[in-house]
Enzyme design. Structure first.
Site, PDB file in Angstrom:
ATOM      1  N   LYS A   1       0.848  -1.281   0.010  1.00 52.00           N
ATOM      2  CA  LYS A   1       0.033   0.182  -0.068  1.00 52.00           C
ATOM      3  C   LYS A   1       0.790   1.235   0.002  1.00 52.00           C
ATOM      4  O   LYS A   1       1.928   1.268   0.479  1.00 52.00           O
ATOM      5  CB  LYS A   1      -0.894  -0.066   1.276  1.00 52.00           C
TER       6      LYS A   1
HETATM    7  C1  LIG Z   1      -5.708  -3.903   0.759  1.00 50.84           C
HETATM    8  C2  LIG Z   1      -7.100  -3.578   1.010  1.00 50.84           C
HETATM    9  C3  LIG Z   1      -8.035  -4.047   2.237  1.00 50.84           C
HETATM   10  C4  LIG Z   1      -7.412  -4.943   3.310  1.00 50.84           C
HETATM   11  O1  LIG Z   1      -6.501  -4.377   3.776  1.00 50.84           O
HETATM   12  P1  LIG Z   1      -5.565  -5.459   4.689  1.00 50.84           P
HETATM   13  O2  LIG Z   1      -4.529  -4.624   5.280  1.00 50.84           O
HETATM   14  O3  LIG Z   1      -4.835  -6.412   3.428  1.00 50.84           O
HETATM   15  O4  LIG Z   1      -6.231  -6.418   5.421  1.00 50.84           O
HETATM   16  C5  LIG Z   1      -9.402  -3.622   2.235  1.00 50.84           C
HETATM   17  N1  LIG Z   1      -9.766  -2.771   1.164  1.00 50.84           N
HETATM   18  C6  LIG Z   1      -9.220  -2.172   0.059  1.00 50.84           C
HETATM   19  C7  LIG Z   1      -9.934  -1.490  -1.000  1.00 50.84           C
HETATM   20  C8  LIG Z   1      -7.704  -2.712  -0.101  1.00 50.84           C
HETATM   21  O5  LIG Z   1      -7.212  -2.537  -1.038  1.00 50.84           O
END
Ligand SMILES: *Cc1c(COP(=O)(O)O)cnc(C)c1O
Length: 367
Positions: free
Chosen positions: A186
């Site tokens: 991210k």
């Molecule tokens: C990555 C993501 C999640 C989940 O996040 P994690 O930290 O992997 O649990 C939820 N919603 C969106 C849109 C994402 O891109």
């Protein structure tokens, strides 16, 4: 030319001494759970987003789950969201026995189409979860207005948009609750799983704080059924180092995203649709995603030239086997149907060089 889809190694190399130092001081302290790095991280998250409560937690998924738990979401409740997102957005709704109600997406931004939300509101609707897809916020003002009229809560899924701005305000602090993820790939990532929840609400803030620690008011006194939703101290320590460089990385992301689009425009590529970022907001380009008509052939060709790609996301939620019990007709989602067939993401990181970017664009243009 060696190109990574997301260059996590470069980032580590750049700040290696500082990160190693931060990790080793956690190891020396043995404060693996709820160490001082977590309070420090929460303070900087609160400052960064201008949120009264910023609570670091175990993941973006748990951030979303905890938000719904704080609203006492239960079986029979309906939550409006987009079908074009990572599964976690709908998954947490279903985990609580509630029903996701999908609204088709905007054909330009691929975020939930705010003009279609009202038609899906029923007496059971409790909340709306817009997703700030690829790093650009949805039409939050319009969505907050609808929510206010129907007394619904808006939870922004800001898992891809930490650092983005909407009308000068930070993603995560644009509605009653905001959730983000620090998954390694991210925009702001740690070295494992992590996430955060933001709110300015004096009831929800303390309640979410308790829920993420087994619903405890104080040690061994439990007010709510909660979860173990803590972030590890080690992850907080990594994030505390990365937070210092994050504002610069955001600027690099803006520049790289913009340059991709300019290069495609200069090449006059009518078959490629580049991302549309609205004037009143910024994108942190968690993904730089374009649309092509012949996606399979496209991917095959550019991968053969050493350019990695990914598809976010090939299967809309209502087509997922896990959600087949909802018996949704895909024809209700004409825009999602088209975009999920055509979308493809190109390599993106703050460290993508001009040479790498030129090579990627040339390979696509001369295909
Ligand atoms: C990555 C993501 C999640 C989940 O996040 P994690 O930290 O992997 O649990 C939820 N919603 C969106 C849109 C994402 O891109």
């Amino acid at each position: 030319m060696q190109i990574n889809f997301i260059d996590l190694k470069q980032q580590y190399e750049r700040h290696k001494d500082e990160i190693n130092q931060a990790l080793s001081s956690v190891l020396e302290s043995t404060a693996f759970i709820m160490g001082p790095d977590i309070a420090k991280l929460e303070q900087s998250l609160s400052l960064f987003t201008d949120s009264k409560y910023a609570m670091a937690c175990s993941s973006g998924t748990d951030a979303l789950l905890l938000s719904l738990m704080a609203l006492d979401i239960k079986p029979g409740d309906e939550i409006i969201t987009t079908p074009f997102s990572f599964m976690a957005t709908a998954e947490v709704i279903c985990l609580l026995g509630a029903t996701p109600v999908f609204v088709d997406i905007d054909p330009e931004t691929y975020n939930i189409d705010a003009s279609l939300i009202e038609a899906k509101i029923s007496k059971n609707t409790k909340a709306i979860i817009p997703v700030s897809l690829y790093g650009q916020c949805a039409d939050m003002d319009e969505i907050n207005d609808i929510a206010e009229r129907y007394k619904l809560t808006v939870i922004e899924d800001a898992c891809q948009s930490f650092g983005a701005e909407y009308k000068g305000r930070k993603s995560g602090n644009l509605s009653t609750i905001g959730c983000t993820s620090f998954f390694p790939s991210k925009p702001l990532g740690c070295y494992g799983d992590g996430g955060a929840i933001f709110t300015n609400d004096d009831e929800l803030g303390p309640k979410i704080r308790m829920l993420l620690g087994h619903g405890q008011v104080e040690r061994y006194r439990h007010r709510y059924i909660g979860i173990n939703g803590r972030i590890d101290t080690i992850q907080a320590a990594v994030l505390n180092v990365k937070m210092k460089y994050f504002p610069d990385e955001i600027l690099e992301r803006h520049a790289i995203g913009k340059r991709y689009s300019e290069l495609f425009q200069q090449a006059n590529q009518e078959q490629i649709i580049t991302p549309m970022i609205k004037d009143d907001r910024t994108s942190v380009y968690a993904q730089y995603s374009i649309r092509v008509k012949d996606r399979d052939a496209f991917i095959k060709h550019i991968q053969s030239l050493g350019i990695p790609t990914a598809v976010h996301y090939p299967i809309p939620m209502y087509r997922q086997e896990a959600l087949s019990y909802l018996q949704i007709n895909p024809n209700e989602y004409p825009v999602t149907e088209v975009v999920s067939r055509e979308i493809v993401s190109l390599p993106m990181s703050p460290y993508l060089t001009r040479e790498q970017q030129d090579y990627i664009v040339e390979s696509i243009v001369n295909r």
